[in-house]
Design a protein around this motif. Structure first.
Motif, mmCIF file in Angstrom:
data_model
loop_
_atom_site.group_PDB
_atom_site.id
_atom_site.type_symbol
_atom_site.label_atom_id
_atom_site.label_comp_id
_atom_site.label_asym_id
_atom_site.label_seq_id
_atom_site.Cartn_x
_atom_site.Cartn_y
_atom_site.Cartn_z
ATOM 1 N N ALA A 57 52.042 37.278 42.983
ATOM 2 C CA ALA A 57 51.409 38.601 42.997
ATOM 3 C C ALA A 57 50.344 38.722 44.079
ATOM 4 O O ALA A 57 50.071 39.814 44.573
ATOM 5 C CB ALA A 57 50.791 38.900 41.634
ATOM 6 N N LEU A 58 49.707 37.590 44.473
ATOM 7 C CA LEU A 58 48.687 37.574 45.520
ATOM 8 C C LEU A 58 47.620 38.634 45.306
ATOM 9 O O LEU A 58 47.195 39.330 46.221
ATOM 10 C CB LEU A 58 49.326 37.745 46.905
ATOM 11 N N GLY A 59 47.166 38.771 44.074
ATOM 12 C CA GLY A 59 46.097 39.703 43.771
ATOM 13 C C GLY A 59 44.740 39.043 43.903
ATOM 14 O O GLY A 59 44.623 37.852 44.208
ATOM 15 N N ASP A 60 43.679 39.822 43.667
ATOM 16 C CA ASP A 60 42.336 39.260 43.715
ATOM 17 C C ASP A 60 42.086 38.299 42.557
ATOM 18 O O ASP A 60 41.238 37.410 42.651
ATOM 19 C CB ASP A 60 41.295 40.383 43.681
ATOM 20 N N ALA A 61 42.803 38.496 41.453
ATOM 21 C CA ALA A 61 42.682 37.614 40.302
ATOM 22 C C ALA A 61 44.055 37.431 39.682
ATOM 23 O O ALA A 61 44.877 38.347 39.680
ATOM 24 C CB ALA A 61 41.710 38.190 39.267
ATOM 25 N N ALA A 62 44.305 36.235 39.148
ATOM 26 C CA ALA A 62 45.564 35.960 38.465
ATOM 27 C C ALA A 62 45.402 36.268 36.983
ATOM 28 O O ALA A 62 44.402 35.880 36.374
ATOM 29 C CB ALA A 62 45.948 34.494 38.654
ATOM 30 N N ARG A 63 46.372 36.970 36.426
ATOM 31 C CA ARG A 63 46.334 37.279 34.991
ATOM 32 C C ARG A 63 47.296 36.359 34.262
ATOM 33 O O ARG A 63 48.441 36.176 34.659
ATOM 34 C CB ARG A 63 46.680 38.754 34.763
ATOM 35 N N LEU A 64 46.800 35.759 33.182
ATOM 36 C CA LEU A 64 47.536 34.738 32.454
ATOM 37 C C LEU A 64 47.606 35.094 30.981
ATOM 38 O O LEU A 64 46.629 35.578 30.400
ATOM 39 C CB LEU A 64 46.841 33.373 32.609
ATOM 40 N N ASP A 65 48.747 34.838 30.370
ATOM 41 C CA ASP A 65 48.914 35.009 28.929
ATOM 42 C C ASP A 65 48.974 33.622 28.316
ATOM 43 O O ASP A 65 49.977 32.914 28.442
ATOM 44 C CB ASP A 65 50.192 35.794 28.638
ATOM 45 N N LEU A 66 47.895 33.212 27.670
ATOM 46 C CA LEU A 66 47.799 31.880 27.086
ATOM 47 C C LEU A 66 47.779 32.006 25.563
ATOM 48 O O LEU A 66 46.737 32.282 24.965
ATOM 49 C CB LEU A 66 46.537 31.157 27.583
ATOM 50 N N GLY A 67 48.943 31.862 24.954
ATOM 51 C CA GLY A 67 49.018 31.939 23.503
ATOM 52 C C GLY A 67 48.591 33.282 22.956
ATOM 53 O O GLY A 67 47.974 33.346 21.887
ATOM 54 N N GLY A 68 48.914 34.344 23.675
ATOM 55 C CA GLY A 68 48.549 35.682 23.215
ATOM 56 C C GLY A 68 47.188 36.148 23.659
ATOM 57 O O GLY A 68 46.820 37.301 23.419
ATOM 58 N N VAL A 69 46.420 35.281 24.317
ATOM 59 C CA VAL A 69 45.119 35.664 24.861
ATOM 60 C C VAL A 69 45.318 35.994 26.340
ATOM 61 O O VAL A 69 45.784 35.153 27.113
ATOM 62 C CB VAL A 69 44.078 34.541 24.703
ATOM 63 N N HIS A 70 44.986 37.212 26.738
ATOM 64 C CA HIS A 70 45.201 37.663 28.114
ATOM 65 C C HIS A 70 43.934 37.422 28.933
ATOM 66 O O HIS A 70 42.913 38.073 28.710
ATOM 67 C CB HIS A 70 45.582 39.140 28.126
ATOM 68 N N LEU A 71 44.027 36.483 29.846
ATOM 69 C CA LEU A 71 42.881 36.089 30.662
ATOM 70 C C LEU A 71 43.150 36.390 32.127
ATOM 71 O O LEU A 71 44.292 36.572 32.549
ATOM 72 C CB LEU A 71 42.595 34.596 30.498
ATOM 73 N N ALA A 72 42.084 36.425 32.893
ATOM 74 C CA ALA A 72 42.173 36.533 34.343
ATOM 75 C C ALA A 72 41.316 35.436 34.955
ATOM 76 O O ALA A 72 40.241 35.112 34.430
ATOM 77 C CB ALA A 72 41.704 37.902 34.824
ATOM 78 N N MET A 73 41.792 34.856 36.057
ATOM 79 C CA MET A 73 41.054 33.804 36.753
ATOM 80 C C MET A 73 41.025 34.107 38.238
ATOM 81 O O MET A 73 41.965 34.680 38.791
ATOM 82 C CB MET A 73 41.701 32.436 36.524
ATOM 83 N N THR A 74 39.942 33.698 38.875
ATOM 84 C CA THR A 74 39.829 33.858 40.317
ATOM 85 C C THR A 74 38.921 32.769 40.877
ATOM 86 O O THR A 74 38.214 32.085 40.121
ATOM 87 C CB THR A 74 39.274 35.251 40.680
ATOM 88 N N ALA A 75 38.942 32.605 42.187
ATOM 89 C CA ALA A 75 38.057 31.656 42.863
ATOM 90 C C ALA A 75 37.654 32.249 44.204
ATOM 91 O O ALA A 75 38.386 33.035 44.802
ATOM 92 C CB ALA A 75 38.743 30.308 43.066
ATOM 93 N N ASP A 76 36.475 31.862 44.683
ATOM 94 C CA ASP A 76 35.984 32.400 45.953
ATOM 95 C C ASP A 76 35.028 31.395 46.575
ATOM 96 O O ASP A 76 34.461 30.538 45.878
ATOM 97 C CB ASP A 76 35.269 33.736 45.725
ATOM 98 N N SER A 77 34.854 31.500 47.883
ATOM 99 C CA SER A 77 33.920 30.632 48.601
ATOM 100 C C SER A 77 33.041 31.494 49.492
ATOM 101 O O SER A 77 33.483 32.525 50.013
ATOM 102 C CB SER A 77 34.676 29.611 49.458
ATOM 103 N N PHE A 78 31.813 31.030 49.708
ATOM 104 C CA PHE A 78 30.827 31.833 50.440
ATOM 105 C C PHE A 78 30.152 30.955 51.479
ATOM 106 O O PHE A 78 29.600 29.903 51.166
ATOM 107 C CB PHE A 78 29.825 32.432 49.457
ATOM 108 N N VAL A 79 30.212 31.437 52.737
ATOM 109 C CA VAL A 79 29.678 30.670 53.859
ATOM 110 C C VAL A 79 28.840 31.570 54.763
ATOM 111 O O VAL A 79 28.844 31.436 55.980
ATOM 112 C CB VAL A 79 30.831 30.011 54.663
ATOM 113 N N VAL A 80 28.136 32.505 54.156
ATOM 114 C CA VAL A 80 27.424 33.526 54.917
ATOM 115 C C VAL A 80 26.287 32.926 55.752
ATOM 116 O O VAL A 80 25.636 31.957 55.349
ATOM 117 C CB VAL A 80 26.876 34.609 53.957
#
Length: 358
Positions: A57-80
């Protein structure tokens, strides 16, 4: 027969565009700028090697169905660079950037983990200030930093501090987002003025003889998205936060994936005077400049006005505006249209005009 999607989202439209291939011989700064080079790197090298149905899907966050619990996960890095700038700092960005990826993925942010890469010789007071900025931003966003890791590298190897974050959220069942649900006639909503963050960072580096009364727009956008979900629910089709590569790259990705076109009204685009002036002097397009506290939403036409009023009802959302429309033609293209009727093509960012902005 292909497998059904595993990320809880509607599958995207299939595309007949040829696959992107990564032929570059080495990594350049432009590969991290959020434009065409970034797309080649991600879609031509990283995603094919790590391929799985959720990643596709290449979205900003991945959506996961874990045993009926709908979660979203993401990761980011900052080098400003610089670490602190008018309106924010790397610590604040690390929180807001991560929770915003969850929010535009249709999930309420809940918790973060954080990795600090510290350069030997960094003043302890600088680190303390960034940790306090992170804590303040997390409280404002309604999340907790629940774990992480710390590494120290040799002097001169990390620009003081690099921060990597991972976030987890709970998917909002009122929202069902995907490019595949976008239709001709849908309207494009923008939550506020564009370009503030990128131009603020550029001027804060002190390498240009320009001055402007301008601050980064860094903030958490979940309150606006919660209001959207409450007001129009499934009338929201798709969302993104236009960070690296700006509004232009986000909407070009949408146009490419849907095989539809996006037409923006030039005069509707909210750009502050200092941003517009700096862009004119430097030959930049505000649509390519990074933002850290705005989001784009495509909403069904019949819900567009209600969606706009919902965002404007939240403090800080008063400058939200409808900026354009999704159309059948021109396919896979983003255009801006001036009041006199002229149009111009808005392509994805090419090159790397702004160094280390997020």
């Amino acid at each position: 027969m292909s497998e059904p999607p595993q990320n809880g989202q509607t599958p995207s439209r299939p595309t007949d565009a040829p696959p992107i291939r990564f032929r570059d011989e080495q990594i350049e700064m432009s590969h991290g700028a959020g434009g065409k080079a970034s797309r080649r790197l991600v879609e031509g090298l990283i995603a094919p090697i790590l391929h799985n149905p959720t990643l596709a899907a290449l979205g900003d966050a991945a959506r996961l169905d874990l045993g009926g619990v709908h979660l979203a996960m993401t990761a980011d890095s900052f080098v400003v660079n610089p670490l602190r700038f008018p309106g924010g700092s790397i610590g604040e960005l690390a929180v807001n950037g991560t929770v915003n990826d969850l929010a535009v993925g249709g999930a309420r942010p809940r918790a973060l983990v954080c990795t600090l890469v510290l350069e030997a010789g960094l003043e302890a007071g600088v680190l303390r200030a960034e940790l306090e900025a992170m804590a303040d931003a997390a409280r404002a966003a309604g999340v907790e930093v629940v774990g992480g890791d710390t590494k120290v590298v040799e002097h001169g190897k990390a620009d003081g501090v690099y921060i990597t974050t991972a976030g987890i959220g709970v998917a909002d069942r009122r929202l069902s987002l995907s490019a595949g649900s976008v239709q001709a006639g849908d309207r494009v909503l923008l939550s506020g003025p564009i370009g503030d963050h990128g131009i603020t960072i550029l001027l804060a580096r002190g390498e240009l003889d320009l001055e402007a009364d301008l601050e980064s727009d860094t903030r958490a956008v979940w309150p606006f998205i919660h209001a959207l979900a409450q007001a129009v629910g499934e009338g929201v089709r798709w969302m993104r936060d236009p960070t690296r590569g700006g509004v232009a790259s986000a909407l070009n990705e949408l146009a490419r994936e849907t095989k539809l076109g996006v037409v923006l009204e030039e005069e509707a685009l909210p750009v502050r005077g200092p941003v517009r002036g700096a862009c004119e002097i430097l030959g930049l397009d505000p649509l390519h400049i990074a933002n850290e506290g705005q989001f784009l939403a495509v909403v069904a036409a019949e819900h567009a006005q209600a969606a706009l009023e919902a965002v404007r009802s939240v403090p800080g959302g008063e400058e939200a505006v409808l900026i354009g429309e999704v159309r059948e033609k021109p396919a896979r293209t983003v255009l801006t249209r001036a009041s006199y009727g002229g149009t111009r093509v808005v392509d994805m960012l090419i090159g790397d005009p702004l160094p280390r902005i997020c």
